[in-house]
Design an enzyme around this catalytic site. Sequence first.
Site, PDB file in Angstrom:
ATOM      1  N   CYS A   1     -10.741  -9.107 -24.958  1.00  0.00           N
ATOM      2  CA  CYS A   1     -11.585  -8.707 -26.091  1.00  0.00           C
ATOM      3  C   CYS A   1     -11.951  -7.228 -26.101  1.00  0.00           C
ATOM      4  O   CYS A   1     -12.394  -6.713 -27.123  1.00  0.00           O
ATOM      5  CB  CYS A   1     -12.855  -9.549 -26.119  1.00  0.00           C
ATOM      6  SG  CYS A   1     -12.542 -11.315 -26.148  1.00  0.00           S
TER       7      CYS A   1
ATOM      8  N   HIS B   1     -12.907 -11.758 -35.389  1.00  0.00           N
ATOM      9  CA  HIS B   1     -12.714 -11.084 -34.103  1.00  0.00           C
ATOM     10  C   HIS B   1     -11.241 -11.096 -33.699  1.00  0.00           C
ATOM     11  O   HIS B   1     -10.841 -11.824 -32.794  1.00  0.00           O
ATOM     12  CB  HIS B   1     -13.587 -11.800 -33.060  1.00  0.00           C
ATOM     13  CG  HIS B   1     -13.412 -11.352 -31.644  1.00  0.00           C
ATOM     14  ND1 HIS B   1     -13.053 -10.077 -31.273  1.00  0.00           N
ATOM     15  CD2 HIS B   1     -13.566 -12.054 -30.479  1.00  0.00           C
ATOM     16  CE1 HIS B   1     -12.998 -10.008 -29.950  1.00  0.00           C
ATOM     17  NE2 HIS B   1     -13.289 -11.190 -29.453  1.00  0.00           N
TER      18      HIS B   1
ATOM     19  N   GLY C   1     -12.943 -12.240 -21.835  1.00  0.00           N
ATOM     20  CA  GLY C   1     -12.462 -13.459 -21.216  1.00  0.00           C
ATOM     21  C   GLY C   1     -12.125 -13.279 -19.749  1.00  0.00           C
ATOM     22  O   GLY C   1     -11.667 -12.217 -19.335  1.00  0.00           O
TER      23      GLY C   1
ATOM     24  N   CYS D   1     -18.275  -8.977 -24.423  1.00  0.00           N
ATOM     25  CA  CYS D   1     -17.865  -9.779 -23.280  1.00  0.00           C
ATOM     26  C   CYS D   1     -16.346  -9.890 -23.305  1.00  0.00           C
ATOM     27  O   CYS D   1     -15.712  -9.659 -24.333  1.00  0.00           O
ATOM     28  CB  CYS D   1     -18.528 -11.149 -23.294  1.00  0.00           C
ATOM     29  SG  CYS D   1     -18.242 -12.115 -24.801  1.00  0.00           S
TER      30      CYS D   1
END
Length: 408
Positions: free
Chosen positions: A115, A362, A394, A392
């Site tokens: 991300c 996203h 993954g 955040c």
Amino acid sequence: MLSPIRIASRAASTNAHRGLAAILQKNPDDVVITFAKRTAMGRAKKGQLKDAPVDEILHGLFKESLKATSLDPSKIDDICVGVCHPPSPLYISRSAALAAGIPNHVPISTVNRLCSSGLMAIRNMAHAIKSGEVTLGLAVGVESMSNDPRPDPKISEVVAGSAEPQDCIKPMGWTSEMVAENYKVSRQKQDEYAIISHSRAIKAFKNGVFKDEIIPIQIGDKVLTEDDTIRLTTTAESLAGLKPVFPNWGADPSTTAGNASGIGDGAALCVMTTRANAEKEGMNIIGKWVGTSVVGVEPKYMGIAPVYAIPKLLEQLGLTKEDIDVYEINEAFASQFAYCVEDLGISLDKINPNGGSIAISHPLGMTGVRQVVTGLAELKRTNKQVLMTSMCIGSGMGAAGVFVNEAH
């Protein structure tokens, strides 16, 4: 349960000087941004980019960005593309650049930190510029979740011998439920945060706010000028009526399609150089990269990572929470977003003022650059100075970045 432990962190910044006054100074070797735009986003599998693979999206963005900036592509020293899940992304990124008219002497790389991949592209390019290896570069983020959904990662028996390695590869929805359960983030609270995101994005969309950050690109016979990801009829009542999408995870499943980030397609790009070169070439400076941080947390609770990444970078730069005018904190899930906002103690008035990923989607590799594009546009619009982005990541990580508005 044990609270997550930060297992690793790194931070880098434009210079060793600390504090708000220091980051607002202008120096010849500053890493500056002279152009920051994104494509319109499309809803995965259903929207305007569902049939466009990553290389076609990139090609459109490269082509229109070169046209909009009148940039001589032969002067580009390097390109870094943040992207997660397409197979062999370097090959297709390079092909897209060549097809868009970027000469073959211009190299390219790809980076995948899930991300945060887009922010890592900016970070990599900033570091290359600070080192003197690059004078002018492009930092890009892209993802087609329509064509390249998250694969199902596998680990060997040797690696899977304990819980944390197994937690690293669990689906993101599972981590959302773990955060909600462990930190007692109720379904009601998640929906309350979600409707704020949806309402802000709907208002911004209707007022044409996103037009400031979108560069139209042609895909097939259509020119894409606005997002099709924002659900304009979303209400608190419609959110409350949604069923949990992960009913088998957690004691009281609470993540829904309305309080989790949307799945989407799109790309974003920043032109980066030194202040000295921008002034020499007559380039319009719109922002400055100041610093970035990356941290690790317990994989099971990956969503809370911004509560470590943001303070880490503030400390590195000698800033306070109050020094930041606008925060773009990724809304992977309302469970983790609500926890982060409340743990950090930052006014929601400063965070995602035009909505976040819950409302606008996203696209994984795109988001890290998209947040910078969105945040700088908001700073210009409101005549404010300092942006913090964070997300955040993954497998149990987080990242953050600080940027200064210089657009007039």
